[in-house]
Design an enzyme around this catalytic site. Structure first.
Site, PDB file in Angstrom:
ATOM      1  N   PHE A 107       1.338  -3.284  -8.129  1.00 16.78           N
ATOM      2  CA  PHE A 107       0.844  -4.490  -7.453  1.00 16.78           C
ATOM      3  C   PHE A 107       0.237  -5.476  -8.447  1.00 16.78           C
ATOM      4  CE2 PHE A 107      -2.201  -6.981  -4.970  1.00 16.78           C
ATOM      5  CZ  PHE A 107      -1.410  -7.374  -3.902  1.00 16.78           C
TER       6      PHE A 107
ATOM      7  N   ILE B 266       6.959   4.816  -5.569  1.00 20.66           N
ATOM      8  CA  ILE B 266       7.694   5.879  -4.883  1.00 20.66           C
ATOM      9  C   ILE B 266       7.497   5.754  -3.375  1.00 20.66           C
ATOM     10  CG2 ILE B 266       7.948   8.388  -4.639  1.00 20.66           C
ATOM     11  CD1 ILE B 266       7.242   8.637  -7.586  1.00 20.66           C
TER      12      ILE B 266
ATOM     13  N   HIS C  50       2.731   1.046   2.675  1.00 22.93           N
ATOM     14  CA  HIS C  50       2.242   0.635   1.360  1.00 22.93           C
ATOM     15  C   HIS C  50       3.410   0.260   0.439  1.00 22.93           C
ATOM     16  CE1 HIS C  50      -1.883   1.254  -0.447  1.00 22.93           C
ATOM     17  NE2 HIS C  50      -1.234   0.552  -1.350  1.00 22.93           N
TER      18      HIS C  50
ATOM     19  N   PHE D 189      12.207  -7.945 -13.689  1.00 25.85           N
ATOM     20  CA  PHE D 189      11.780  -6.943 -12.697  1.00 25.85           C
ATOM     21  C   PHE D 189      12.313  -5.568 -13.119  1.00 25.85           C
ATOM     22  CE2 PHE D 189      12.439  -4.738  -8.563  1.00 25.85           C
ATOM     23  CZ  PHE D 189      11.196  -4.902  -7.991  1.00 25.85           C
TER      24      PHE D 189
HETATM   25  C1  DLZ Z   1      -1.818   2.458  -3.902  1.00 26.99           C
HETATM   26  C2  DLZ Z   1      -0.521   2.747  -4.582  1.00 26.99           C
HETATM   27  C3  DLZ Z   1       0.386   3.660  -4.003  1.00 26.99           C
HETATM   28  C4  DLZ Z   1       0.132   4.359  -2.701  1.00 26.99           C
HETATM   29  N1  DLZ Z   1       1.537   3.950  -4.614  1.00 26.99           N
HETATM   30  C5  DLZ Z   1       1.833   3.336  -5.794  1.00 26.99           C
HETATM   31  C6  DLZ Z   1       3.051   3.628  -6.455  1.00 26.99           C
HETATM   32  O1  DLZ Z   1       3.872   4.466  -6.039  1.00 26.99           O
HETATM   33  N2  DLZ Z   1       3.304   2.952  -7.604  1.00 26.99           N
HETATM   34  C7  DLZ Z   1       2.456   2.026  -8.134  1.00 26.99           C
HETATM   35  O2  DLZ Z   1       2.779   1.432  -9.180  1.00 26.99           O
HETATM   36  N3  DLZ Z   1       1.290   1.755  -7.530  1.00 26.99           N
HETATM   37  C8  DLZ Z   1       0.951   2.390  -6.398  1.00 26.99           C
HETATM   38  N4  DLZ Z   1      -0.230   2.125  -5.790  1.00 26.99           N
HETATM   39  C9  DLZ Z   1      -1.215   1.241  -6.468  1.00 26.99           C
HETATM   40  C10 DLZ Z   1      -0.994  -0.254  -6.224  1.00 26.99           C
HETATM   41  O3  DLZ Z   1       0.089  -0.744  -7.003  1.00 26.99           O
HETATM   42  C11 DLZ Z   1      -2.262  -1.055  -6.623  1.00 26.99           C
HETATM   43  O4  DLZ Z   1      -2.637  -0.698  -7.926  1.00 26.99           O
HETATM   44  C12 DLZ Z   1      -3.420  -0.788  -5.669  1.00 26.99           C
HETATM   45  O5  DLZ Z   1      -3.038  -1.036  -4.344  1.00 26.99           O
HETATM   46  C13 DLZ Z   1      -4.649  -1.681  -6.037  1.00 26.99           C
HETATM   47  O6  DLZ Z   1      -4.311  -3.065  -5.905  1.00 26.99           O
END
Ligand code: DLZ
Length: 158
Positions: A66, A91, A97, A122
């Protein structure tokens, strides 16, 4: 980035862009670190193989995918940086989410590329499970990091 007709007519499959003076910023998500580290290694190896200099490759870690958008913006706005490569792995889980993160990062880095008029790539895996991720991070389906690096190089040729 300035595109001219001269560039277009000179760009052929055989004529690989000279990237020896190009600077690359790689933004790497720390979530699923085992996967994103492999993506990073693949991208760096590919950039070096195509002629980038080690000292022209920069890395910035962000907590999760994110945050790739903001990390990309911080780097894309630097005049010295020619291309940004975002590497992450989200994943698929049982919650929404996954969709929120994937949509946000895809839209976000598109906007950053348009805003700063430079390639922002990307390189984010969106597999169903860990095994699929491993298969695409140096496993039987190649390495998405390599692909992302090649995409950046191709975009610099325009
Ligand atoms: C919260 C979250 C989840 C559930 N899964 C992933 C993931 O599979 N891959 C990833 O890169 N990040 C994940 N995150 C974290 C979010 O990208 C982000 O860091 C949090 O929601 C805080 O903004």
């Amino acid at each position: 980035m300035a595109t001219s007709l001269k560039n277009l007519s000179q760009h052929t499959q055989e004529n690989v862009t000279d990237i020896s003076d190009k600077k690359f910023a790689l933004v790497v998500a720390e979530w699923n670190d085992e996967i994103t580290s492999s993506l990073y290694s693949g991208a760096v190896e590919t950039l070096l193989r195509y002629g980038a200099k080690k000292e022209n490759i920069y890395r910035k870690n962000v907590p999760g995918s994110f945050e790739l958008t903001l990390g990309a913006q911080w780097l894309a706005k630097l005049d010295e940086i020619d291309a940004v490569i975002c590497l992450g792995c989200v994943i698929q889980g049982e919650t929404r989410h996954f969709d929120f993160i994937c949509d946000a990062v895809a839209n976000g880095i598109t906007q950053v590329g348009l805003k700063y008029d430079k390639p922002v790539i990307f390189g984010v895996l969106t597999p169903d499970n860990q095994q699929q991720a491993l298969d695409r991070a140096g496993g039987k389906h190649g390495n998405k990091g390599d692909e992302a690096a090649i995409t950046a190089i191709k975009m610099l040729g325009f």
